[in-house]
Design a protein around this motif. Structure first.
Motif, PDB file in Angstrom:
ATOM      1  N   MET A   1      -9.902  -8.923 -15.962  1.00 12.57           N
ATOM      2  CA  MET A   1     -10.003  -8.568 -14.558  1.00 12.57           C
ATOM      3  C   MET A   1     -11.480  -8.338 -14.232  1.00 12.57           C
ATOM      4  O   MET A   1     -12.151  -7.550 -14.878  1.00 12.57           O
ATOM      5  N   ASN A   2     -11.972  -9.006 -13.227  1.00 15.39           N
ATOM      6  CA  ASN A   2     -13.363  -8.842 -12.835  1.00 15.39           C
ATOM      7  C   ASN A   2     -13.474  -7.897 -11.647  1.00 15.39           C
ATOM      8  O   ASN A   2     -12.474  -7.366 -11.152  1.00 15.39           O
ATOM      9  N   LEU A   3     -14.686  -7.695 -11.162  1.00 18.30           N
ATOM     10  CA  LEU A   3     -14.939  -6.760 -10.076  1.00 18.30           C
ATOM     11  C   LEU A   3     -14.238  -7.185  -8.784  1.00 18.30           C
ATOM     12  O   LEU A   3     -13.683  -6.350  -8.073  1.00 18.30           O
ATOM     13  N   THR A   4     -14.235  -8.464  -8.488  1.00 20.06           N
ATOM     14  CA  THR A   4     -13.595  -8.949  -7.259  1.00 20.06           C
ATOM     15  C   THR A   4     -12.093  -8.660  -7.278  1.00 20.06           C
ATOM     16  O   THR A   4     -11.538  -8.181  -6.294  1.00 20.06           O
ATOM     17  N   ASP A   5     -11.444  -8.955  -8.384  1.00 15.68           N
ATOM     18  CA  ASP A   5     -10.009  -8.665  -8.490  1.00 15.68           C
ATOM     19  C   ASP A   5      -9.734  -7.177  -8.360  1.00 15.68           C
ATOM     20  O   ASP A   5      -8.762  -6.759  -7.727  1.00 15.68           O
ATOM     21  N   SER A   6     -10.604  -6.376  -8.931  1.00 13.74           N
ATOM     22  CA  SER A   6     -10.440  -4.923  -8.854  1.00 13.74           C
ATOM     23  C   SER A   6     -10.566  -4.432  -7.415  1.00 13.74           C
ATOM     24  O   SER A   6      -9.778  -3.607  -6.954  1.00 13.74           O
ATOM     25  N   LEU A   7     -11.559  -4.941  -6.673  1.00 17.97           N
ATOM     26  CA  LEU A   7     -11.749  -4.545  -5.280  1.00 17.97           C
ATOM     27  C   LEU A   7     -10.596  -5.024  -4.404  1.00 17.97           C
ATOM     28  O   LEU A   7     -10.123  -4.291  -3.540  1.00 17.97           O
ATOM     29  N   LEU A   8     -10.151  -6.245  -4.611  1.00 17.04           N
ATOM     30  CA  LEU A   8      -9.056  -6.779  -3.802  1.00 17.04           C
ATOM     31  C   LEU A   8      -7.749  -6.050  -4.070  1.00 17.04           C
ATOM     32  O   LEU A   8      -6.941  -5.870  -3.166  1.00 17.04           O
ATOM     33  N   SER A   9      -7.535  -5.597  -5.291  1.00 16.57           N
ATOM     34  CA  SER A   9      -6.309  -4.838  -5.566  1.00 16.57           C
ATOM     35  C   SER A   9      -6.389  -3.447  -4.943  1.00 16.57           C
ATOM     36  O   SER A   9      -5.363  -2.848  -4.630  1.00 16.57           O
ATOM     37  N   THR A  10      -7.586  -2.926  -4.732  1.00 16.75           N
ATOM     38  CA  THR A  10      -7.750  -1.621  -4.092  1.00 16.75           C
ATOM     39  C   THR A  10      -7.424  -1.695  -2.612  1.00 16.75           C
ATOM     40  O   THR A  10      -6.836  -0.771  -2.057  1.00 16.75           O
ATOM     41  N   ILE A  11      -7.811  -2.777  -1.947  1.00 20.72           N
ATOM     42  CA  ILE A  11      -7.551  -2.926  -0.512  1.00 20.72           C
ATOM     43  C   ILE A  11      -6.427  -3.921  -0.260  1.00 20.72           C
ATOM     44  O   ILE A  11      -6.409  -4.629   0.730  1.00 20.72           O
ATOM     45  N   ASP A  12      -5.460  -3.944  -1.148  1.00 24.45           N
ATOM     46  CA  ASP A  12      -4.305  -4.819  -1.051  1.00 24.45           C
ATOM     47  C   ASP A  12      -3.528  -4.529   0.228  1.00 24.45           C
ATOM     48  O   ASP A  12      -3.397  -3.391   0.649  1.00 24.45           O
ATOM     49  N   LEU A  13      -3.010  -5.562   0.858  1.00 24.33           N
ATOM     50  CA  LEU A  13      -2.272  -5.396   2.106  1.00 24.33           C
ATOM     51  C   LEU A  13      -0.781  -5.129   1.887  1.00 24.33           C
ATOM     52  O   LEU A  13      -0.039  -5.007   2.833  1.00 24.33           O
ATOM     53  N   ARG A  14      -0.354  -5.049   0.639  1.00 26.77           N
ATOM     54  CA  ARG A  14       1.028  -4.639   0.371  1.00 26.77           C
ATOM     55  C   ARG A  14       1.080  -3.130   0.532  1.00 26.77           C
ATOM     56  O   ARG A  14       0.778  -2.377  -0.363  1.00 26.77           O
ATOM     57  N   SER A  15       1.479  -2.687   1.671  1.00 25.24           N
ATOM     58  CA  SER A  15       1.326  -1.295   2.072  1.00 25.24           C
ATOM     59  C   SER A  15       2.181  -0.322   1.288  1.00 25.24           C
ATOM     60  O   SER A  15       1.709   0.730   0.876  1.00 25.24           O
ATOM     61  N   PHE A  16       3.446  -0.620   1.113  1.00 23.34           N
ATOM     62  CA  PHE A  16       4.355   0.364   0.544  1.00 23.34           C
ATOM     63  C   PHE A  16       4.116   0.610  -0.938  1.00 23.34           C
ATOM     64  O   PHE A  16       4.577   1.605  -1.474  1.00 23.34           O
ATOM     65  N   ASN A  18       0.963   0.652  -2.105  1.00 19.74           N
ATOM     66  CA  ASN A  18      -0.455   0.967  -2.148  1.00 19.74           C
ATOM     67  C   ASN A  18      -0.672   2.461  -1.890  1.00 19.74           C
ATOM     68  O   ASN A  18      -0.168   3.023  -0.914  1.00 19.74           O
ATOM     69  N   LEU A  19      -1.426   3.086  -2.753  1.00 21.47           N
ATOM     70  CA  LEU A  19      -1.699   4.518  -2.632  1.00 21.47           C
ATOM     71  C   LEU A  19      -2.407   4.850  -1.322  1.00 21.47           C
ATOM     72  O   LEU A  19      -2.152   5.905  -0.719  1.00 21.47           O
ATOM     73  N   TRP A  20      -3.253   3.957  -0.829  1.00 19.47           N
ATOM     74  CA  TRP A  20      -4.020   4.223   0.387  1.00 19.47           C
ATOM     75  C   TRP A  20      -3.112   4.422   1.590  1.00 19.47           C
ATOM     76  O   TRP A  20      -3.373   5.261   2.447  1.00 19.47           O
ATOM     77  N   ALA A  26      -0.032  10.787   4.918  1.00 16.75           N
ATOM     78  CA  ALA A  26      -0.092  12.241   4.729  1.00 16.75           C
ATOM     79  C   ALA A  26      -1.202  12.872   5.561  1.00 16.75           C
ATOM     80  O   ALA A  26      -0.992  13.901   6.218  1.00 16.75           O
ATOM     81  N   VAL A  27      -2.378  12.263   5.571  1.00 17.27           N
ATOM     82  CA  VAL A  27      -3.504  12.816   6.337  1.00 17.27           C
ATOM     83  C   VAL A  27      -3.235  12.743   7.833  1.00 17.27           C
ATOM     84  O   VAL A  27      -3.546  13.677   8.585  1.00 17.27           O
ATOM     85  N   ALA A  28      -2.636  11.652   8.293  1.00 15.57           N
ATOM     86  CA  ALA A  28      -2.341  11.511   9.728  1.00 15.57           C
ATOM     87  C   ALA A  28      -1.390  12.609  10.183  1.00 15.57           C
ATOM     88  O   ALA A  28      -1.650  13.279  11.190  1.00 15.57           O
ATOM     89  N   TRP A  29      -0.306  12.828   9.459  1.00 16.06           N
ATOM     90  CA  TRP A  29       0.646  13.855   9.875  1.00 16.06           C
ATOM     91  C   TRP A  29       0.081  15.253   9.696  1.00 16.06           C
ATOM     92  O   TRP A  29       0.398  16.159  10.471  1.00 16.06           O
ATOM     93  N   SER A  30      -0.754  15.439   8.721  1.00 21.37           N
ATOM     94  CA  SER A  30      -1.400  16.739   8.552  1.00 21.37           C
ATOM     95  C   SER A  30      -2.290  17.061   9.755  1.00 21.37           C
ATOM     96  O   SER A  30      -2.261  18.172  10.294  1.00 21.37           O
TER      97      SER A  30
END
Length: 173
Positions: A1-16, A18-20, A26-30
């Motif tokens: 796994m290279n840096l690009t794959d690591s970054l793309l997995s962090t901002i993955d669009l599979r929402s449910f 994804n930790l983000w 949680a922050v929005a409702w808080s």
């Protein structure tokens, strides 16, 4: 796994899955439950417990926020409501008719937040029209916060159930 794959997995669009997404939820409702009508709830508690200057500050801030929100609503409220309902409709159709996960997640986040914003606007109208102050204002903010918390808990529950169902069924397809 290279840096690009690591970054793309962090901002993955599979929402449910994804930790983000869950952090944003949680922050929005808080934030929504802490700042009812733009007034921090710790200020409401301080005003209720101590009174005096804290209560005067609460009355002033609540009136400023109410006037500000109602001025915006009167000047461009119809356009804002129309635009926002269009966005929610688009997200709902893209998410649940066409199956885009990001649209589903955004709809499940923004739809209930819209109900919370409506409750805050309704409280703003009451504060401005009835000139709520003192204990009546504290009570109104408290009960509006309770309603927003019920909406938030329900929204988080529904979003969690939908997200789990989506993650379990998406793996099977």
């Amino acid at each position: 796994m290279n840096l690009t794959d690591s970054l793309l997995s962090t901002i993955d669009l599979r929402s449910f899955s994804n930790l983000w997404f869950w952090l944003v939820l949680a922050v929005a409702w808080s934030n929504v439950t802490h700042f009812v009508m733009g007034v921090p709830f710790d200020m409401v508690q301080r005003a209720r417990r101590r009174g005096g200057e804290g209560l005067e500050d609460l009355n002033t801030l609540a009136l400023i926020q109410a006037r500000r929100r109602m001025t915006i609503l009167r000047s461009s409220g119809a356009w804002l409501v129309g635009f926002w309902l269009t966005v929610l409709t688009m997200l709902g159709v893209l998410g649940f008719w066409y199956g885009y996960e990001l649209s589903q997640a955004l709809f499940l986040l923004l739809g209930p937040l819209t109900l919370g914003a409506w409750l805050s606007l309704r409280l703003s109208a009451r504060v401005e029209a009835q000139a709520l102050q003192g204990e009546a204002l504290v009570k109104a903010i408290f009960w509006t916060r309770m309603l927003i918390q019920v909406i938030g808990l329900s929204a988080i529950f529904v979003t969690t159930m939908w997200g789990m169902w989506h993650n379990l069924t998406a793996r099977m397809l």
